[in-house]
Design a protein around this motif. Structure first.
Motif, PDB file in Angstrom:
ATOM      1  N   TYR A 227       0.709  -1.307   0.021  1.00 16.52           N
ATOM      2  CA  TYR A 227       0.047   0.058  -0.236  1.00 16.52           C
ATOM      3  C   TYR A 227       0.929   1.256  -0.005  1.00 16.52           C
ATOM      4  CZ  TYR A 227      -4.526  -2.408   0.797  1.00 16.52           C
ATOM      5  OH  TYR A 227      -5.542  -2.901   0.742  1.00 16.52           O
ATOM      6  N   ARG A 228       1.875   1.232   0.810  1.00 17.65           N
ATOM      7  CA  ARG A 228       2.875   2.393   0.936  1.00 17.65           C
ATOM      8  C   ARG A 228       3.444   2.566  -0.481  1.00 17.65           C
ATOM      9  NH1 ARG A 228       3.538   7.019   3.194  1.00 17.65           N
ATOM     10  NH2 ARG A 228       5.756   7.586   3.915  1.00 17.65           N
ATOM     11  N   ALA A 229       3.825   1.587  -1.357  1.00 16.45           N
ATOM     12  CA  ALA A 229       4.379   1.882  -2.447  1.00 16.45           C
ATOM     13  C   ALA A 229       3.444   2.300  -3.486  1.00 16.45           C
ATOM     14  CB  ALA A 229       4.928   0.465  -3.058  1.00 16.45           C
ATOM     15  N   ALA A 230       2.202   2.115  -3.213  1.00 16.51           N
ATOM     16  CA  ALA A 230       1.072   2.649  -4.250  1.00 16.51           C
ATOM     17  C   ALA A 230       0.742   3.717  -3.877  1.00 16.51           C
ATOM     18  CB  ALA A 230      -0.010   1.482  -4.346  1.00 16.51           C
ATOM     19  N   GLY A 231       1.112   4.546  -2.817  1.00 15.75           N
ATOM     20  CA  GLY A 231       0.945   5.884  -2.372  1.00 15.75           C
ATOM     21  C   GLY A 231       0.126   6.224  -1.364  1.00 15.75           C
ATOM     22  N   ALA A 232      -0.145   5.249  -0.430  1.00 17.66           N
ATOM     23  CA  ALA A 232      -0.701   5.294   0.973  1.00 17.66           C
ATOM     24  C   ALA A 232      -0.064   6.259   1.813  1.00 17.66           C
ATOM     25  CB  ALA A 232      -1.186   3.938   1.377  1.00 17.66           C
ATOM     26  N   ASP A 233      -0.617   7.196   2.213  1.00 21.44           N
ATOM     27  CA  ASP A 233      -0.071   7.949   3.602  1.00 21.44           C
ATOM     28  C   ASP A 233      -0.472   7.317   4.874  1.00 21.44           C
ATOM     29  OD1 ASP A 233       0.634  10.219   1.727  1.00 21.44           O
ATOM     30  OD2 ASP A 233      -1.624  10.453   1.559  1.00 21.44           O
ATOM     31  N   VAL A 234      -1.287   6.747   4.922  1.00 22.50           N
ATOM     32  CA  VAL A 234      -1.984   6.161   6.102  1.00 22.50           C
ATOM     33  C   VAL A 234      -2.632   4.858   5.677  1.00 22.50           C
ATOM     34  CG1 VAL A 234      -3.693   6.363   7.915  1.00 22.50           C
ATOM     35  CG2 VAL A 234      -2.847   8.334   6.928  1.00 22.50           C
ATOM     36  N   VAL A 235      -2.472   3.807   6.728  1.00 22.25           N
ATOM     37  CA  VAL A 235      -3.105   2.620   6.554  1.00 22.25           C
ATOM     38  C   VAL A 235      -4.126   2.164   7.667  1.00 22.25           C
ATOM     39  CG1 VAL A 235      -2.793  -0.140   6.223  1.00 22.25           C
ATOM     40  CG2 VAL A 235      -1.256   1.673   4.970  1.00 22.25           C
ATOM     41  N   LEU A 236      -5.196   1.881   7.376  1.00 20.46           N
ATOM     42  CA  LEU A 236      -6.159   1.510   8.578  1.00 20.46           C
ATOM     43  C   LEU A 236      -5.921   0.040   8.874  1.00 20.46           C
ATOM     44  CD1 LEU A 236      -9.639   2.966   9.266  1.00 20.46           C
ATOM     45  CD2 LEU A 236      -9.261   0.654   9.513  1.00 20.46           C
ATOM     46  N   VAL A 237      -5.855  -0.477  10.074  1.00 24.69           N
ATOM     47  CA  VAL A 237      -5.717  -1.685  10.380  1.00 24.69           C
ATOM     48  C   VAL A 237      -6.294  -2.099  11.523  1.00 24.69           C
ATOM     49  CG1 VAL A 237      -3.940  -3.586  11.123  1.00 24.69           C
ATOM     50  CG2 VAL A 237      -3.135  -1.573   9.418  1.00 24.69           C
ATOM     51  N   GLY A 238      -7.109  -3.169  11.375  1.00 29.93           N
ATOM     52  CA  GLY A 238      -8.023  -3.898  12.396  1.00 29.93           C
ATOM     53  C   GLY A 238      -7.761  -5.221  12.912  1.00 29.93           C
ATOM     54  N   GLU A 239      -8.196  -6.163  11.614  1.00 26.56           N
ATOM     55  CA  GLU A 239      -8.142  -7.525  12.135  1.00 26.56           C
ATOM     56  C   GLU A 239      -6.752  -8.096  12.540  1.00 26.56           C
ATOM     57  OE1 GLU A 239      -8.951 -11.731   9.666  1.00 26.56           O
ATOM     58  OE2 GLU A 239     -10.237  -9.770   9.366  1.00 26.56           O
ATOM     59  N   ALA A 240      -5.634  -7.671  11.840  1.00 29.14           N
ATOM     60  CA  ALA A 240      -4.200  -8.022  12.083  1.00 29.14           C
ATOM     61  C   ALA A 240      -3.679  -7.702  13.679  1.00 29.14           C
ATOM     62  CB  ALA A 240      -3.282  -7.525  10.777  1.00 29.14           C
ATOM     63  N   LEU A 241      -4.411  -6.710  14.015  1.00 30.62           N
ATOM     64  CA  LEU A 241      -3.923  -6.154  15.442  1.00 30.62           C
ATOM     65  C   LEU A 241      -4.816  -6.911  16.345  1.00 30.62           C
ATOM     66  CD1 LEU A 241      -3.873  -2.406  14.764  1.00 30.62           C
ATOM     67  CD2 LEU A 241      -1.860  -3.734  15.000  1.00 30.62           C
ATOM     68  N   VAL A 242      -5.993  -7.114  16.237  1.00 28.77           N
ATOM     69  CA  VAL A 242      -6.652  -7.577  17.341  1.00 28.77           C
ATOM     70  C   VAL A 242      -6.592  -9.322  17.356  1.00 28.77           C
ATOM     71  CG1 VAL A 242      -8.198  -5.616  17.449  1.00 28.77           C
ATOM     72  CG2 VAL A 242      -9.143  -7.809  15.937  1.00 28.77           C
ATOM     73  N   THR A 243      -6.163  -9.787  16.421  1.00 27.83           N
ATOM     74  CA  THR A 243      -6.068 -11.292  16.550  1.00 27.83           C
ATOM     75  C   THR A 243      -4.657 -11.567  16.676  1.00 27.83           C
ATOM     76  OG1 THR A 243      -5.672 -11.191  13.929  1.00 27.83           O
ATOM     77  CG2 THR A 243      -8.143 -11.729  14.655  1.00 27.83           C
ATOM     78  N   GLY A 244      -3.551 -10.980  16.638  1.00 29.44           N
ATOM     79  CA  GLY A 244      -2.221 -11.116  16.957  1.00 29.44           C
ATOM     80  C   GLY A 244      -1.700 -10.326  18.202  1.00 29.44           C
ATOM     81  N   ASP A 245      -0.537 -10.294  18.392  1.00 32.18           N
ATOM     82  CA  ASP A 245      -0.006  -9.347  19.576  1.00 32.18           C
ATOM     83  C   ASP A 245      -0.144  -8.166  19.086  1.00 32.18           C
ATOM     84  OD1 ASP A 245       1.938  -7.750  20.952  1.00 32.18           O
ATOM     85  OD2 ASP A 245       3.119  -9.560  21.493  1.00 32.18           O
TER      86      ASP A 245
END
Length: 256
Positions: A227-245
């Motif tokens: 996403y960053r390489a495609a031009g994202a300034d910000v990434v919204l993350v939910g599932e990956a955070l709450v299902t791991g450490d």
């Protein structure tokens, strides 16, 4: 699915309005301390920024995490380097609440997003009354006049709208209302199918001065890097955070 989720959220808001009328919620919103400037917090930088989400479940994946203490999780996100916190407040399928948002707002010093299916002014005033600094507006769920009026209301209350899109036409509609924080969701909220390449296909339509947010389909640091390489300034993350450490995952994502 999107129509069902939006209708349910509006019904729940109407139920709450019987207990707390619009005039009451509006007064509470206006009494709140000014919202934090989310656009400044999420401005493009040398490294990607993360909006970390408090998310218990979803229609596509079911229960993800119990999260008995959303405030503690949000505080950990802030310590871990998140630039903003997203709080699901939809009750039926995401098992969230405005109480979750209020609890988070009480412990963090970074912007807080009300993530819900917002379609009425009452829901916007609710968000500000609960302490939200940002409100999600989903283009696909709203007719253009409603989208424009809600965006104006959000801005008028000192908050920032995260205007979510899923197609070139929706990006154009977001820009037409003057949106400065635009998300591209890889998940089609009508079918819940994912297209990880969608952000890259649409990012070029977003001009300088608009903060670009990539949403969904984030499982690994490689996804964030894509996403960053495609031009994202910000990434919204939910599932990956709450299902791991959450702190370990967040540190990996921020290292991109």
């Amino acid at each position: 699915m999107l129509s069902e989720l939006t209708a349910g959220a509006v019904e729940d808001a109407e139920r709450r309005s019987l207990i707390r009328p619009l005039a009451t919620v509006e007064a509470q919103a206006l009494e709140r301390s000014p919202a934090i400037d989310a656009l400044s917090a999420l401005q493009p930088a040398d490294r990607v920024k993360i909006i970390a989400e408090v998310k218990r479940s979803s229609p596509s994946r079911g229960v993800l995490a119990e999260i008995p203490d959303p405030a503690a999780l949000a505080a950990a996100y802030e310590v871990g380097g998140a630039s903003a916190i997203s709080v699901l407040t939809e009750e039926r399928r995401f098992r969230g609440s405005l109480a979750d948002l209020e609890a988070v707002r009480a412990v963090v010093g970074i912007p807080v997003l009300r993530k819900d299916f917002v379609a009425t002014p009452y829901q916007v005033f609710e968000a500000r009354a609960a302490g939200a600094d940002m409100v999600l507006l989903i283009v696909a769920a709203l007719e253009q006049p409603v989208l424009a009026s809600l965006h104006e209301l959000v801005t008028g209350l000192g908050m920032t709208a995260l205007v979510e899109t899923h197609s070139a036409d929706e990006v154009d509609r977001a820009l037409d209302i003057g949106a400065r924080l635009v998300g591209v969701n890889a998940r089609d909220l009508s079918t819940f199918e994912l297209d990880q390449n969608l952000f890259g296909a649409l990012a070029g339509r977003l001009p300088a001065g608009v903060v670009r947010v990539a949403e969904s389909a984030v499982k690994t640091a490689a996804d964030v890097a894509r996403y960053r390489a495609a031009g994202a300034d910000v990434v919204l993350v939910g599932e990956a955070l709450v299902t791991g450490d959450p702190i370990h995952v967040l540190s990996e994502f921020l290292a991109v």
